[in-house]
Design a protein around this motif. Structure first.
Motif, short mmCIF file in Angstrom:
data_model
loop_
_atom_site.label_atom_id
_atom_site.label_comp_id
_atom_site.label_asym_id
_atom_site.label_seq_id
_atom_site.Cartn_x
_atom_site.Cartn_y
_atom_site.Cartn_z
N GLU A 175 -0.19 3.60 -10.71
CA GLU A 175 -1.15 4.65 -10.76
C GLU A 175 -0.43 6.00 -10.64
OE1 GLU A 175 -4.69 3.81 -8.66
OE2 GLU A 175 -5.25 2.12 -9.80
N LYS A 176 0.93 6.12 -10.11
CA LYS A 176 1.57 7.26 -9.77
C LYS A 176 0.94 8.01 -8.95
CE LYS A 176 4.43 5.61 -13.13
NZ LYS A 176 5.81 5.22 -12.73
N ASP A 177 0.34 7.78 -7.72
CA ASP A 177 -0.15 8.53 -6.76
C ASP A 177 0.42 7.86 -5.44
OD1 ASP A 177 -1.64 6.05 -6.72
OD2 ASP A 177 -3.61 6.81 -6.86
N ASN A 178 0.05 8.85 -4.67
CA ASN A 178 0.33 8.52 -3.09
C ASN A 178 -0.88 7.77 -2.28
OD1 ASN A 178 2.75 10.26 -3.12
ND2 ASN A 178 1.15 11.94 -2.91
N ARG A 179 -0.38 6.77 -1.84
CA ARG A 179 -1.20 5.57 -0.81
C ARG A 179 -0.77 5.71 0.43
NH1 ARG A 179 -4.52 2.28 -3.95
NH2 ARG A 179 -5.14 3.43 -5.85
N THR A 180 -1.40 5.03 1.20
CA THR A 180 -1.03 4.73 2.88
C THR A 180 -0.91 3.11 2.90
OG1 THR A 180 -1.98 6.81 3.33
CG2 THR A 180 -1.44 4.89 5.05
N LEU A 181 0.05 2.76 3.51
CA LEU A 181 0.32 1.40 3.85
C LEU A 181 -0.08 1.00 5.29
CD1 LEU A 181 1.15 -1.70 3.27
CD2 LEU A 181 3.37 -0.79 3.85
N LEU A 182 -0.99 0.27 5.58
CA LEU A 182 -1.52 -0.06 6.88
C LEU A 182 -0.95 -1.45 7.42
CD1 LEU A 182 -4.91 1.02 8.53
CD2 LEU A 182 -3.77 -1.39 8.87
N TYR A 183 -0.09 -1.37 8.39
CA TYR A 183 0.45 -2.72 8.99
C TYR A 183 -0.22 -2.92 10.20
CZ TYR A 183 4.02 -5.68 11.09
OH TYR A 183 4.76 -6.55 11.83
N SER A 184 -0.70 -4.15 10.35
CA SER A 184 -1.34 -4.51 11.68
C SER A 184 -1.08 -6.13 11.85
CB SER A 184 -2.95 -4.03 11.41
OG SER A 184 -3.10 -4.62 13.00
N VAL A 185 -0.89 -6.61 13.00
CA VAL A 185 -0.95 -8.09 13.25
C VAL A 185 -2.06 -8.32 14.13
CG1 VAL A 185 0.39 -9.94 14.41
CG2 VAL A 185 1.55 -7.94 13.17
N VAL A 186 -2.92 -9.40 13.82
CA VAL A 186 -4.06 -9.84 14.59
C VAL A 186 -4.14 -11.59 14.57
CG1 VAL A 186 -5.54 -7.73 13.58
CG2 VAL A 186 -5.21 -9.89 12.04
N THR A 187 -4.99 -11.93 15.24
CA THR A 187 -5.03 -13.16 15.37
C THR A 187 -5.58 -13.84 14.31
OG1 THR A 187 -7.23 -13.38 16.44
CG2 THR A 187 -5.17 -13.09 18.01
N ALA A 188 -5.37 -15.12 13.89
CA ALA A 188 -5.85 -15.80 12.75
C ALA A 188 -7.47 -15.91 12.66
CB ALA A 188 -5.28 -17.32 12.60
N THR A 189 -8.16 -16.06 13.84
CA THR A 189 -9.36 -16.02 13.89
C THR A 189 -10.20 -14.68 13.34
OG1 THR A 189 -9.39 -15.96 16.09
CG2 THR A 189 -9.60 -18.13 15.20
N GLN A 190 -9.25 -13.63 13.56
CA GLN A 190 -9.96 -12.47 13.41
C GLN A 190 -10.07 -11.81 11.73
OE1 GLN A 190 -7.57 -10.07 15.92
NE2 GLN A 190 -8.88 -10.34 17.69
#
Length: 295
Positions: free
Chosen positions: A245-260
């Motif tokens: 799409e040739k536009d700016n985005r934000t990549l959000l990186y997070s680690v959580v438990t599998a149950t969440q």
């Protein structure tokens, strides 16, 4: 407010007691049915207890109750967990060990003698399933079924790693010793029992498994706040550029438990229906990671 807090505490305590006692009853029932019917040695302290009982009986003609050996073996790990994991966690675990030991010795034969004809393979598989269910009930109550579970939980708490495969390896060593003493067939069937337990437990209890969330979104602040609120985990925001799409985005990186994961993904989609979400299995995690306290 105070009454609601006390009511929640009472309900939480009742829930934990019910799960622990249910797990103890189910485990004792399993020992006296599928395990004994198949002549299995399940591994862990439970299997080690049964192995020692058989050694005393076979070589010295001594009859030693299950509970006596089981309590002695669990004493040191319980003391260790009392210091490093939590007091309530250890006390609930001790209750599980105590009730399981008593019931294994005294459970009425009318409930345990119905497996007069059996297939050893079926005993191994269904006994392993019942064993996993009993252990998972205790884990959901923030308790342990004793023995190697104490060790597995300590490793998971300290190093944020799923330790059940390591415990399975240790159990194989115990079963190898049993095979040398009492025959290879029993040891091999017992490995099937333990393998079934390990695989089933991974499905039934996922609190010690982590998942990595990679989220591409236009609403990173709202999503990161939601993750912090629901899961008590942070997130890292990375500026990126979408080639399609040739536009700016934000990549959000997070680690959580599998149950969440089940509650987080719908919440993310509610905030940003266009969010692109990738969930990865995390095999090892080093660094700060919030784990809900046992007490």
């Amino acid at each position: 407010m105070k009454n609601n807090f006390l009511q929640n505490q009472v309900l939480q305590t009742a829930r934990r007691l019910f799960l622990v006692l249910a797990g103890a009853v189910l485990m004792a029932f399993n020992i006296n049915t599928f395990v004994n019917a198949g002549g299995l040695l399940p591994g862990g302290f439970m299997g080690l207890t049964l192995l020692l009982q058989e050694i005393f009986s076979h070589y010295w003609q001594l009859t030693v109750s299950f509970s006596v050996i089981y309590y002695i073996l669990n004493a040191v790990p319980a003391a260790f967990c009392f210091i490093f994991i939590g007091k309530k966690f250890t006390l609930y675990s001790i209750l599980m060990v105590f009730v399981c030991g008593i019931l294994t010795d005294w459970m009425p034969s009318m409930f345990t003698s119905f497996l007069t004809t059996h297939d050893i393979l079926l005993s191994s598989v269904f006994g392993g399933l019942l064993n996993a269910l009993a252990i998972s009930l205790c884990l959901h109550a923030d308790a342990a079924s004793g023995g190697t579970d104490f060790i597995a939980i300590f490793i998971s708490e300290k190093y944020h790693k799923d330790a059940w495969n390591y415990i399975f390896g240790v159990n194989c060593v115990i079963l190898a010793a049993a095979g040398i003493l009492f025959g290879l067939d029993r040891a091999l069937y017992s490995i099937i029992f333990q393998f079934t337990t390990t695989m089933s437990l991974k499905v039934l209890y996922k609190n010690y498994q982590q998942r990595t969330l990679l989220i591409i979104t236009n609403k990173p602040d709202d999503i990161s706040k939601m993750i912090s609120h629901l899961a008590n985990h942070g997130a890292t925001l990375i500026d990126c550029f979408g080639s399609y799409e040739k536009d700016n985005r934000t990549l959000l990186y997070s680690v959580v438990t599998a149950t969440q994961i089940k509650k987080l993904i719908p919440a993310i989609k509610q905030i940003d229906p266009e969010a692109f979400i990738n969930v990865l299995k995390t095999y090892q995690l080093n660094g700060r990671f919030y784990q809900r306290p046992k007490d």
